[in-house]
Enzyme design. Structure first.
Site, PDB file in Angstrom:
ATOM      1  CB  SER A  83      -1.004   0.102   1.259  1.00  0.00           C
ATOM      2  OG  SER A  83      -0.618   0.283   1.934  1.00  0.00           O
ATOM      3  CE  LYS A 116      -4.036   5.692  -3.138  1.00  0.00           C
ATOM      4  NZ  LYS A 116      -4.644   5.467  -2.552  1.00  0.00           N
ATOM      5  NE  ARG A 137      -3.511  -3.960  -0.652  1.00  0.00           N
ATOM      6  CZ  ARG A 137      -3.749  -2.510   0.157  1.00  0.00           C
ATOM      7  NH1 ARG A 137      -4.152  -1.394  -0.790  1.00  0.00           N
ATOM      8  NH2 ARG A 137      -3.567  -2.382   1.225  1.00  0.00           N
TER       9      ARG A 137
HETATM   10  S1  IVH Z   1       1.059   1.868  -6.443  1.00  0.00           S
HETATM   11  C1  IVH Z   1       3.355  -0.231  -4.504  1.00  0.00           C
HETATM   12  N1  IVH Z   1      -0.227   3.925  -9.338  1.00  0.00           N
HETATM   13  O1  IVH Z   1      -3.726   2.789  -4.315  1.00  0.00           O
HETATM   14  C2  IVH Z   1       2.668   0.472  -4.114  1.00  0.00           C
HETATM   15  N2  IVH Z   1      -1.705   2.703  -6.682  1.00  0.00           N
HETATM   16  O2  IVH Z   1      -2.820   3.147  -1.351  1.00  0.00           O
HETATM   17  C3  IVH Z   1       1.376  -0.555  -4.678  1.00  0.00           C
HETATM   18  N3  IVH Z   1      -3.836   3.129  -6.972  1.00  0.00           N
HETATM   19  O3  IVH Z   1      -3.230  -0.691  -3.527  1.00  0.00           O
HETATM   20  C4  IVH Z   1       0.377   0.620  -5.104  1.00  0.00           C
HETATM   21  N4  IVH Z   1      -3.446   4.049  -8.500  1.00  0.00           N
HETATM   22  O4  IVH Z   1      -5.460  -0.487  -4.962  1.00  0.00           O
HETATM   23  C5  IVH Z   1      -0.297   2.483  -7.109  1.00  0.00           C
HETATM   24  N5  IVH Z   1      -1.452   5.094 -10.131  1.00  0.00           N
HETATM   25  C6  IVH Z   1      -1.232   4.035  -8.774  1.00  0.00           C
HETATM   26  C7  IVH Z   1      -2.569   3.890  -7.983  1.00  0.00           C
HETATM   27  C8  IVH Z   1      -2.597   3.124  -6.774  1.00  0.00           C
HETATM   28  C9  IVH Z   1      -4.207   3.812  -7.066  1.00  0.00           C
HETATM   29  C10 IVH Z   1      -4.311   2.070  -4.863  1.00  0.00           C
HETATM   30  C11 IVH Z   1      -3.873   0.606  -4.868  1.00  0.00           C
HETATM   31  C12 IVH Z   1      -3.768   0.331  -4.197  1.00  0.00           C
HETATM   32  C13 IVH Z   1      -3.674   1.658  -3.229  1.00  0.00           C
HETATM   33  C14 IVH Z   1      -3.103   1.999  -2.164  1.00  0.00           C
END
Ligand code: IVH
Length: 380
Positions: A83, A116, A137
């Site tokens: 996360s 995000k 997840r």
């Molecule tokens: S990277 C290593 N990129 O946010 C980090 N996450 O709070 C892994 N999410 O579980 C996530 N947009 O569901 C990443 N552009 C994005 C994202 C994203 C939404 C969500 C994802 C993750 C959560 C983490």
């Protein structure tokens, strides 16, 4: 009410967080906003940091997400699905960079920036170029097998143009307009409405019958991959995924420094109301994979990525009273009197309830916990 005894407060927080996890992950019906959830989680983290003797392996802080028990087969993630740590302002982002810079002895970073997306994370396992397994997840280590449901999402390719062994990660979401149309159809059919696109996406993906999922307008953005060869950076990985036919946010960017990353956050923030899908922030990622490896992770959060969060547009509060106001044309308008709550920077104490039928449909009662949405909508 918070309790002065840290052991008691910690127990309370753990219980509360677990209850919210259950509502979020299993029922897809959260009753608190992400911000409120984060505040509870942060308080627990702080208390445990101050009282390490009270940390226990069962604490929600010691696992990478919400634990759930359901009827979908468990899938172990070979590489954990992490996360993100949050920041809420420019100072928070700068503090994050300063911490990272110390770890790599002052070397500068370039950053990849992307929205995000407010949906739910899934992993797609391709074997020899064919989609073999799709999993939620879950707690980050073990998710649920939702392959049949994911196969109904037309934006996700069944077959890649190359016979690759590859795990694609990204977000399943529902576009705002398609979500509204779905809710309209549900209202007409007398079915309960979804509170927001994320809940609708989560509920749709976790259907036992894939035919139901097929009728739901689910979409997908890829934001990462495990197992790509010949990539040195996050942006190269996303470019490769785009080349393989996976949907990748076209306006992703690579920026030279944090000031530019901040400018991207501001620009996207201005466009937030007109984007075709809901976002709750910007993810800022150290672009070079070598730097990512060096920075590593602490617990469930990588140091190399950060979520900058926009102010929330939803908050929960309590319904104190229902008043009826008489409109100019003599119409009767029920109005909810709420315990004042700050939503998106504005204090809200009243909200329209539209009509009496609407109150009945939502089964609103005095004392209920309600979700206030900035658009003016009240969802019990
Ligand atoms: S990277 C290593 N990129 O946010 C980090 N996450 O709070 C892994 N999410 O579980 C996530 N947009 O569901 C990443 N552009 C994005 C994202 C994203 C939404 C969500 C994802 C993750 C959560 C983490």
């Amino acid at each position: 009410m918070t309790h002065a005894d840290p052991a008691i407060r910690i127990a309370e927080l753990r219980q509360e967080i677990e209850a919210h996890d259950y509502r979020y992950y299993v029922l897809a019906q959260p009753i608190v906003s992400d911000t409120e959830y984060d505040a509870l989680f942060q308080e627990l983290l702080r208390l445990e940091a101050d009282h390490p003797e009270l940390v226990s392996p069962e604490s929600p802080t010691q696992r990478p997400g919400g634990m759930v028990e359901t009827s979908f087969a468990p899938v172990r993630h070979e590489v954990p699905m992490l996360s993100l740590a949050n920041a809420f302002d420019r100072a928070g982002i700068e503090a994050w960079e300063a911490r990272n810079a110390r770890l790599v002895e002052g070397r500068g970073f370039t950053y990849a920036v992307e929205p995000k997306i407010d949906g739910l994370a899934i992993s797609l396992r391709y074997e020899r170029g064919r989609l073999r397994l799709a999993a939620t997840r879950g707690d980050g280590l073990t998710g649920e097998d939702v392959t049949l449901n994911v196969r109904t999402i037309s934006e996700i390719p069944e077959v890649l143009p190359e016979p690759l062994d590859l795990e694609v990660r990204g977000e399943v979401y529902m576009a705002t307009a398609e979500f509204a149309a779905l809710n309209l159809r549900r209202a007409e059919a007398g079915e309960p409405l979804f509170a927001n696109p994320r809940n609708a996406a989560a509920g749709s993906l976790r259907q036992q019958d894939p035919r139901v999922t097929r009728g739901r307008p689910l979409r997908f953005w890829a934001y990462g991959a495990v197992g790509l060869s010949d990539v040195a950076s996050h942006h190269e990985a996303l470019d490769q995924l785009a080349g393989l036919g996976l949907p990748v946010w076209p306006e992703r960017a690579v920026v030279a420094d944090l000031a530019e990353a901040w400018a991207y956050c501001e620009r996207l923030g201005e466009r937030r109301p007109t984007l075709p899908f809901e976002i709750d922030g910007v993810v800022i990622k150290v672009d070079a994979l070598r730097d990512q490896a060096e920075l590593g992770a602490i617990g469930r959060e990588p140091r190399w990525a950060l979520a900058f969060k926009y102010p929330p547009t939803q908050a929960t509060t309590r319904l104190l009273e229902i008043q009826v106001s008489v409109g100019r044309t003599g119409t009767l308008n029920p109005v909810a009197v709420l315990a004042p709550v700050v939503v998106g920077g504005v204090t809200v104490a009243r909200a329209t309830l539209h009509t009496e039928e609407e109150i009945a449909r939502k089964d609103l009662r005095i004392g209920d916990v309600v979700v206030v949405q900035r658009a003016g909508d009240v969802i019990p």
